[in-house]
Structure formats: C-alpha cells, structure tokens
Design an enzyme around this catalytic site. Structure first.
Site, mmCIF file in Angstrom:
data_model
loop_
_atom_site.group_PDB
_atom_site.id
_atom_site.type_symbol
_atom_site.label_atom_id
_atom_site.label_comp_id
_atom_site.label_asym_id
_atom_site.label_seq_id
_atom_site.Cartn_x
_atom_site.Cartn_y
_atom_site.Cartn_z
ATOM 1 N N TYR A 27 42.662 51.239 28.837
ATOM 2 C CA TYR A 27 43.106 50.631 30.104
ATOM 3 C C TYR A 27 43.712 51.727 30.960
ATOM 4 O O TYR A 27 44.454 52.584 30.477
ATOM 5 C CB TYR A 27 44.151 49.536 29.859
ATOM 6 N N ASP B 45 46.766 40.956 43.001
ATOM 7 C CA ASP B 45 46.614 42.362 43.373
ATOM 8 C C ASP B 45 46.009 42.661 44.749
ATOM 9 O O ASP B 45 46.621 43.318 45.573
ATOM 10 C CB ASP B 45 45.762 43.073 42.307
ATOM 11 N N TYR C 51 37.717 38.784 43.437
ATOM 12 C CA TYR C 51 39.039 38.779 42.798
ATOM 13 C C TYR C 51 40.007 37.810 43.481
ATOM 14 O O TYR C 51 39.750 36.607 43.491
ATOM 15 C CB TYR C 51 39.539 40.224 42.831
ATOM 16 N N GLU D 137 38.129 34.428 33.870
ATOM 17 C CA GLU D 137 39.329 34.846 34.603
ATOM 18 C C GLU D 137 39.365 34.126 35.964
ATOM 19 O O GLU D 137 40.390 33.621 36.383
ATOM 20 C CB GLU D 137 39.233 36.369 34.784
#
Ligand code: 9WN
Length: 467
Positions: free
Chosen positions: A94, A188, A379, A424
């Site tokens: 990551y 984000d 997203y 997600e």
C-alpha cells in the site's frame, strides 16, 4: 429466481445466504483478530472502516468487535488522535506506507509502535462502541457484563480522542472540525474539495512515488487521478514538515477545510459517548453532551435554506458548495424538528438524489446527478457507497423516519444482492460493482442491515469469522 429482475423484499433464504456471504468476506479480510478493509488494495487497519466493521461484527461476535476497536486504538497518539491507518508491519503493497509518513521520526506524539499515518478520519468509534454494547445487552448476561467491562476500559480512549478533536481541531470561528487533508474526510476526491485542492501546489521537491492502488483497480477512472495523488502526497510532506503539530498545521497547511460531515458525525458520536458514559456511570456525560451540542450548532450554522449544509475553506472563507452527500450533515448530526426531517427525506428521495429517474436503484449517490461535478464511475464523485447508505438509514431511524430508513435499507440490500458483489461502491445508472469487490465495510453494513431486521442468523456465520 432471476436476480436481474429482483425488485422486492429479500426472502428469508436469500437473506441468510447474503448474511453468510457478508460474514465470509469479513473473515476473508481478517488477519488474526483484525479485519482490514480489503485484501490487496487496503491491507492495513483503517480508522472509520474499523468502526463500521465493529458495527457489523457486533451482530456476529461481540468480543471480536471489541477487539477490532481495541486493535485500532493501539495506534492512538499521545495527543489523543486516532490515526487514519494503523500499519501492519507484515503487509506490503500500500502506498503511502509508514516510511513515507515517518510519524514517529518527526513527532513525539506518535507511537513508535505500531506505525501509523499522521492524519485522522471521521470519529464513528463511539457510535460503534455503543452499538456493540447494545448488541451485547440483547444477548445473555455474561456477554452483556463483559461488554460493559470493556466499555469501561474503552471510554477513556474515546474521551481522549474526542478531546483531541475539540482542543486541536475545532475552528474557533465556525465551531467546525477542521481537516488538513481530503483523506481525513473519508471522501477523498469528492468535489467538495476541488476548490481547496486547486490551491495545493505540489513543489518540485515532491519525492517521487509509485501508486499501488492501480494494481488492484485497473480501471483508473474509478480511482483519483495522478494530479490528485500529487496533491495528496504533497500534503503529507507539509504535515511532516510541520512535525504533525496541529497548531502549526492550522496556520501552515495549504488545505484547511471546515468539514460539515465530519462535524456532524462528531456531534452524533458525542451523543453516543454521553450514553456510553452514562451506562458505565462515568462522570463525563455532561462533557460529551456539551461537545455534541456545540458540534450540532456548528453544522446548523452552515445549513442553507435548502436544508443541506456546506463546507467552508478556512483559508479563504469560501463556501464549498458542490452538491455532495456531505450536504446531509444536519440529518447525521441529529435533533432536527419533525418538519426538518421531513424536508431531508423529501430531498433524499427527490430527483437530484435517490429519486433520479435514470438510476437503477433509488439510492443516493456520493455526488448529486444535478451537480456539474457528478461523475458516475469516479470514486466519491458520483458512485453509490453502501457505507453512506448505512449512515443515512441509521440517521433516519434515529430521527424517527422509520419508513424512509426501511425503504433505503431494503433498496441498498437489493442493489448488493443483484450486483453479485460486496463492492466498495456502485455505478448509479447500471448498479455495476466498482472499486474492490469484497470490501469489509460493505459486508459489515449488510450484516447489520440483515440482523437489524431480525432475519435468522445461522451459527455457521460466527464460525466462519472466528475460524
Ligand atoms: C485513503 C479504506 C479507505 C476508506 C476511505 C476511502 C479509501 C484510502 C485510499 O479507502 O481511502 O485513506 O487509499 O483510497 O476513501 O473512506 O476509509 O476503505
């Protein structure tokens, strides 16, 4: 049954299968006791994910839910901050990892072990803790008293976290919680932050880096852009340069936003902290209530005639009107009048949100399709996130809008069942799965939704998790 045409309430058998599958995903993403958000893409422990994961786990195994919260708080900083990531030393892959954050090297507040990131995320933990204790009290006496004993040990950690947010992060003029990075919002690349990010200018001395996220989500359009990543990484450099000193950052950070959604969650979390303190007969009930009232008032002061709230850029004073799900902050903050709740429900179900005629499911997207910033696959710029659906069902239930909560929960579950993956996030027009496909917080909220409806829970679900 043809799942593509599936439109009604989940029959019991399907509900049980779905709950077992969600429990299985939580097991898949576990390393020992700790449930990570997703294998590959997110191999460490994330802060607000852990709170949602604990909410789901509490329906399966109360003790495991408590252990996940405890594990996260081993990374709590001396100043009380709960970092947004607690790194697993054995998990690689990551970026940015612990070396890039270098927290313990530059700040005496950061623990030397475990290694953590240097920013935080929304404070859902007190909500998770109370949810867990309540789940325990619905079981047998020994589970209930063990959970109360756990709450006694967890309460001081929660208090220290909330005091950090009051002392170090509450903006004196607006009363809002300030954030120094879009990652702190948990949303984000939301268009909420386009203005502030346009003022973040990555310097030529930004150390080179290689993104790892695109190895796992190969359609780059579903993730933030490279330009956005440059800003994200530049803000890490700025924070390091400030030694992660919160007061220095409040003057120096080129990103400084009064976040209405974070503040609303802080209000709700303080309500639950007060209740938790009351349960264990701790003296801090009034303190938590005071924090809740002040945070709620700050959100109310940012709420316009539409009923939606707006973030503020604390560097420039600019209103950050972007038509995002964060606008529903007043509903999350709670204690609205019946008339205001009714207004929120109408908005939520209206054509600019869940009721958009082109959407496959009547679910609110992360950004309104009526906003010029809406992007269906990108997203936090448009897709539907089960985790925000959970927050809204929870807030609606708490506000007494039970029918709206039940409708949203049913539709959110149907989306997940038909899409065939605990993703997600989801594309609003087609319902297609996006991002990672076995995401823990999606699994966790599905478990909670199914168990909240008192659908039967097979014993095998617990075994799958606890191994
Ligand atoms: C950065 C783990 C996290 C969530 C955030 C979500 C995403 C990370 C990333 O994943 O952010 O923190 O690398 O994209 O935006 O809300 O906590 O699931």
């Amino acid at each position: 049954m043809d799942l593509n045409n599936y439109r009604s309430d989940l029959p019991e058998k399907l509900a049980v299968t779905m709950a077992a599958r969600a429990a299985h995903v939580l097991g898949l993403n576990s390393d020992g006791d700790v449930v990570k958000p997703a294998r590959g893409l997110y191999p460490h422990q994330w802060s607000w994910d852990t709170a949602f994961i604990a909410i789901g786990l509490s329906a399966l195994d109360v003790d495991l839910a408590c252990r996940n919260l405890d594990a996260l708080f081993t990374g709590q900083w001396r100043n009380g901050m709960v970092p947004h990531i607690v790194f697993d030393p054995d998990a690689k892959g990551y970026f940015p990892g612990p070396d890039r954050w270098a927290c313990a090297d530059v700040s005496g507040e950061a623990p030397a072990t475990p290694l953590t990131s240097g920013i935080c995320q929304p404070p859902v933990h007190a909500i998770a803790a109370l949810h867990t204790v309540r789940a325990a009290t619905r079981r047998d006496n020994s589970t209930a008293s063990a959970a109360i004993r756990w709450a006694e040990t967890f309460l001081p950690k929660l208090l220290s976290w909330h005091r950090f947010l009051v002392r170090e992060r509450t903006d004196a003029s607006t009363g809002l919680v300030r954030i120094f990075h879009g990652w702190e919002s948990g949303m984000d690349n939301s268009p909420r932050f386009d203005g502030p990010y346009s003022r973040v200018r990555p310097g030529p001395d930004l150390p080179p880096y290689e993104r790892r996220d695109l190895k796992y989500v190969t359609d780059a359009g579903q993730r933030p852009t490279n330009q956005e990543y440059d800003s994200y990484l530049w803000l890490v450099e700025e924070a390091k340069h400030a030694g992660y000193d919160q007061q220095v950052l409040s003057r120096s950070s080129s990103f400084n936003v009064g976040d209405v959604f974070f503040t609303a969650l802080f209000a709700a979390a303080n309500d639950d902290l007060a209740e938790l303190a009351d349960l264990v007969r701790a003296p801090e009930v009034a303190e938590a209530r005071g924090y809740a009232e002040r945070a709620r008032a700050a959100v109310a002061a940012r709420t316009g005639p539409s009923g939606l709230a707006t973030d503020i850029d604390l560097r420039t004073g600019e209103d950050l009107e972007a038509g995002t799900i964060a606008g529903f902050a007043p509903l999350i903050a709670g204690q609205l009048s019946a008339h205001e709740v009714d207004g929120m429900v109408k908005l939520l179900q209206g054509i600019c949100w869940a009721g958009h005629p082109g959407f496959k499911w009547a679910l609110p997207p992360s950004t309104s399709p009526c906003s010029a910033h809406f992007r269906a696959r990108s997203y936090w710029r448009g897709p539907v996130w089960p985790v925000t659906n959970w927050l809204l069902t929870w807030a609606l239930g708490r506000a007494g809008a039970e029918q709206a909560a039940a409708d949203l929960r049913r539709t959110a579950l149907e989306q997940v069942v038909v899409a065939g993956g605990l993703a997600e996030y989801y594309e609003p027009y087609t319902g297609e799965v996006l991002g990672t496909v076995n995401h823990s917080w999606t699994a966790a909220v599905v478990v909670d939704w199914l168990c909240a409806d008192d659908w039967p829970r097979p014993a095998s679900m617990t075994r799958r998790i606890t191994g």
